[in-house]
Design a protein around this motif. Structure first.
Motif, mmCIF file in Angstrom:
data_model
loop_
_atom_site.group_PDB
_atom_site.id
_atom_site.type_symbol
_atom_site.label_atom_id
_atom_site.label_comp_id
_atom_site.label_asym_id
_atom_site.label_seq_id
_atom_site.Cartn_x
_atom_site.Cartn_y
_atom_site.Cartn_z
ATOM 1 N N ALA A 132 -8.371 -8.741 6.178
ATOM 2 C CA ALA A 132 -8.105 -7.374 6.919
ATOM 3 C C ALA A 132 -9.667 -6.867 7.492
ATOM 4 O O ALA A 132 -10.674 -7.580 7.216
ATOM 5 C CB ALA A 132 -7.566 -6.103 6.179
ATOM 6 N N VAL A 158 -7.838 -10.025 2.045
ATOM 7 C CA VAL A 158 -6.487 -10.195 2.625
ATOM 8 C C VAL A 158 -6.685 -10.452 4.005
ATOM 9 O O VAL A 158 -5.724 -10.243 4.906
ATOM 10 C CB VAL A 158 -5.544 -8.696 2.285
ATOM 11 C CG1 VAL A 158 -5.047 -8.733 1.065
ATOM 12 C CG2 VAL A 158 -6.394 -7.603 2.847
ATOM 13 N N ASP A 191 -3.552 -4.770 7.979
ATOM 14 C CA ASP A 191 -4.860 -5.470 8.253
ATOM 15 C C ASP A 191 -5.842 -4.380 8.983
ATOM 16 O O ASP A 191 -6.960 -4.763 9.315
ATOM 17 C CB ASP A 191 -4.762 -6.492 9.321
ATOM 18 C CG ASP A 191 -4.185 -6.080 10.574
ATOM 19 O OD1 ASP A 191 -4.072 -4.706 10.619
ATOM 20 O OD2 ASP A 191 -4.191 -6.919 11.516
ATOM 21 N N GLU A 240 -5.804 -4.451 -7.177
ATOM 22 C CA GLU A 240 -4.985 -5.465 -7.005
ATOM 23 C C GLU A 240 -3.507 -5.050 -6.458
ATOM 24 O O GLU A 240 -3.026 -6.045 -5.564
ATOM 25 C CB GLU A 240 -4.704 -6.108 -8.477
ATOM 26 C CG GLU A 240 -5.882 -6.756 -9.322
ATOM 27 C CD GLU A 240 -5.567 -7.137 -10.567
ATOM 28 O OE1 GLU A 240 -4.528 -6.973 -10.975
ATOM 29 O OE2 GLU A 240 -6.531 -7.568 -11.338
ATOM 30 N N ILE A 258 -4.127 -4.776 -2.686
ATOM 31 C CA ILE A 258 -4.001 -6.000 -1.882
ATOM 32 C C ILE A 258 -2.824 -6.695 -1.692
ATOM 33 O O ILE A 258 -2.322 -6.988 -0.507
ATOM 34 C CB ILE A 258 -5.166 -6.963 -2.836
ATOM 35 C CG1 ILE A 258 -6.738 -6.446 -2.441
ATOM 36 C CG2 ILE A 258 -5.037 -8.376 -2.170
ATOM 37 C CD1 ILE A 258 -7.632 -7.145 -3.477
ATOM 38 N N GLU A 259 -1.937 -6.524 -2.669
ATOM 39 C CA GLU A 259 -0.556 -6.991 -2.997
ATOM 40 C C GLU A 259 0.080 -6.170 -1.829
ATOM 41 O O GLU A 259 0.930 -7.031 -1.046
ATOM 42 C CB GLU A 259 -0.100 -6.826 -4.241
ATOM 43 C CG GLU A 259 1.332 -7.571 -4.335
ATOM 44 C CD GLU A 259 1.929 -7.511 -5.768
ATOM 45 O OE1 GLU A 259 3.256 -7.886 -5.913
ATOM 46 O OE2 GLU A 259 1.319 -6.757 -6.589
ATOM 47 N N ARG A 260 0.018 -4.915 -1.663
ATOM 48 C CA ARG A 260 0.893 -4.311 -0.732
ATOM 49 C C ARG A 260 0.504 -4.356 0.702
ATOM 50 O O ARG A 260 1.276 -4.672 1.529
ATOM 51 C CB ARG A 260 0.558 -2.755 -1.123
ATOM 52 C CG ARG A 260 1.389 -1.949 -0.045
ATOM 53 C CD ARG A 260 1.510 -0.487 -0.326
ATOM 54 N NE ARG A 260 2.388 0.378 0.765
ATOM 55 C CZ ARG A 260 2.598 1.379 0.607
ATOM 56 N NH1 ARG A 260 2.096 2.208 -0.417
ATOM 57 N NH2 ARG A 260 3.319 2.045 1.447
ATOM 58 N N MET A 261 -0.928 -4.699 1.002
ATOM 59 C CA MET A 261 -1.588 -5.052 2.102
ATOM 60 C C MET A 261 -0.636 -6.559 2.711
ATOM 61 O O MET A 261 -0.288 -6.748 3.799
ATOM 62 C CB MET A 261 -2.800 -5.037 2.235
ATOM 63 C CG MET A 261 -3.470 -3.574 2.069
ATOM 64 S SD MET A 261 -5.276 -3.533 1.973
ATOM 65 C CE MET A 261 -5.579 -4.033 3.631
ATOM 66 N N ARG A 262 -0.895 -7.310 1.714
ATOM 67 C CA ARG A 262 -0.210 -8.782 2.138
ATOM 68 C C ARG A 262 1.229 -8.700 2.276
ATOM 69 O O ARG A 262 1.811 -9.294 3.282
ATOM 70 C CB ARG A 262 -0.531 -9.676 0.880
ATOM 71 C CG ARG A 262 -1.889 -10.076 0.901
ATOM 72 C CD ARG A 262 -2.105 -11.002 -0.427
ATOM 73 N NE ARG A 262 -3.510 -11.643 -0.529
ATOM 74 C CZ ARG A 262 -4.184 -11.773 -1.780
ATOM 75 N NH1 ARG A 262 -3.447 -11.580 -2.786
ATOM 76 N NH2 ARG A 262 -5.254 -12.313 -1.521
ATOM 77 N N ASN A 263 1.892 -7.899 1.544
ATOM 78 C CA ASN A 263 3.507 -7.721 1.614
ATOM 79 C C ASN A 263 3.939 -7.075 3.104
ATOM 80 O O ASN A 263 4.861 -7.548 3.785
ATOM 81 C CB ASN A 263 4.112 -6.929 0.310
ATOM 82 C CG ASN A 263 3.973 -7.924 -0.575
ATOM 83 O OD1 ASN A 263 3.782 -8.990 -0.841
ATOM 84 N ND2 ASN A 263 4.207 -7.257 -1.863
ATOM 85 N N GLU A 264 3.133 -6.153 3.332
ATOM 86 C CA GLU A 264 3.461 -5.264 4.646
ATOM 87 C C GLU A 264 2.607 -5.658 5.707
ATOM 88 O O GLU A 264 2.941 -4.899 6.985
ATOM 89 C CB GLU A 264 3.291 -3.820 4.234
ATOM 90 C CG GLU A 264 4.280 -3.324 2.969
ATOM 91 C CD GLU A 264 3.921 -1.982 2.729
ATOM 92 O OE1 GLU A 264 3.773 -1.014 3.689
ATOM 93 O OE2 GLU A 264 4.480 -1.369 1.525
ATOM 94 N N GLY A 265 1.735 -6.587 5.654
ATOM 95 C CA GLY A 265 1.140 -6.989 6.970
ATOM 96 C C GLY A 265 -0.082 -5.905 7.385
ATOM 97 O O GLY A 265 -0.297 -5.870 8.578
#
Length: 352
Positions: free
Chosen positions: A313, A311, A291, A279, A282-289
């Protein structure tokens, strides 16, 4: 007690199934390596003087190999054994013992440590079980750095010359040919001609220094960076870009090529991720773009794809050794695959 007795009987039965090492007399030296990538390098250095075999294919996890009689038989008549020499292949000493070939044990003249002379990264200051499968001598996944591969090739050439001194010049010539090809493929022929391998290697000791030098200096009015070719030029597609990796197997590659590994699917080396960690990832990937998720073929691809789908990616599943696919035979084939696959993945992202 019963468990210990069964274990003893199992080891004894394995030992009895391994024939004694035969007398050496072949015209060719038999080189056996732990990793298929070491074998590919040994083949280039040994040339027609050697036959080569290996234990772990490029699509297998080198951390976990079960010593079996069939593998021990490969080592029984080996003239030279090459392993990383750190704590990557903890199974290797048991396999050597089962083979009955005492001459290829660590420290003996028919043994080569691939890591000898490699500048190791991530050497832990504190050893703790809480950190997962930490490698106490440093990160052993250096073979995806082309300059580390040159060190490995040098170690193999030294080992071959030690047991076959009458052909030492032959091994040295093959080593020089291998080094020259790696330099050409890494830097490109034009930059190599202008600056020479010696200066480029010195600058590459700190990769940031190489890029700074090339970006701040000119040749005949043109920035030297424009003369860069080879893998480093191709890798500009992902230099400075972020990715998530499954395992800490990309430290040397990312340092050489400038890929930024932001986080790992494994919270600690060899520790499976918890739902909470996934979780957070996934949150970090969304926040930092971020992919791109990078993983070797032998890791849990379903888990990688699940995170990627959450996400939007792209999972980038790659071979991390030769003999992973039919077309990845040589060391240069392997780096072509890694750099090319990553460059294509990031370029697709830039165009989407």
């Amino acid at each position: 007690m019963r468990h210990q007795s069964l274990l003893l009987l199992s080891v004894l039965s394995l030992s009895l199934s391994i024939p004694a090492a035969p007398a050496r007399g072949s015209d060719h030296l038999k080189v056996v390596t732990t990793l298929s990538t070491y074998a590919a390098i040994a083949r280039e250095i040994g040339g027609e003087r050697v036959t080569v075999d290996w234990i772990v294919n490029g699509n297998q996890d080198p951390h976990f190999v079960r010593p079996r009689p069939s593998l021990a038989r490969k080592l029984a008549d080996a003239d030279l054994f090459v392993s990383t020499g750190l704590d990557l292949e903890l199974w290797a000493p048991s396999l050597v013992d089962l083979s009955g070939n005492s001459e290829i044990r660590s420290g003996q003249r028919r043994y080569v440590s691939a890591a000898q002379g490699v500048h190791l990264l991530e050497v832990p200051k504190v050893i703790s079980r809480g950190e997962g499968g930490v490698h106490i001598y440093g990160n052993p996944h250096f073979i995806n750095d082309p300059l580390a591969a040159q060190v490995v090739a040098r170690n193999i050439a030294t080992g071959l010359a030690r047991i076959d001194p009458q052909h030492a010049d032959y091994y040295r010539k093959n080593l020089a040919r291998f080094d020259a090809e790696i330099d050409r493929r890494l830097y490109g022929p034009e930059l190599l001609r202008l600056l020479g391998a010696k200066l480029l290697h010195r600058l590459s000791e700190k990769p940031a220094a190489l890029w700074s030098f090339l970006e701040s200096n000119k040749y005949k009015g043109q920035p030297l960076i424009d003369k860069l070719g080879g893998w480093l030029r191709q890798g500009r597609a992902f230099r400075g870009r972020k990715a998530i990796a499954y395992h800490k197997g990309w430290v040397y590659f990312s340092r050489r090529f400038g890929l930024r590994i932001a986080d790992y699917v494994e919270p600690r080396p060899s520790i499976p991720p918890t739902p909470r960690h996934i979780e957070q990832l996934i949150e970090r990937m969304r926040n930092e773009g971020i992919d791109i998720i990078l993983a070797a073929t032998f890791y849990d691809q379903a888990k990688v794809r699940r995170v990627a789908e959450a996400v939007g990616a792209r999972p980038v599943i790659v071979c991390t050794g030769t003999a992973c696919r039919p077309e990845i035979k040589s060391y240069c084939d392997l780096i072509d695959h890694l750099v090319g696959t990553l460059a294509a993945a990031f370029e697709r992202g830039a165009g989407s």
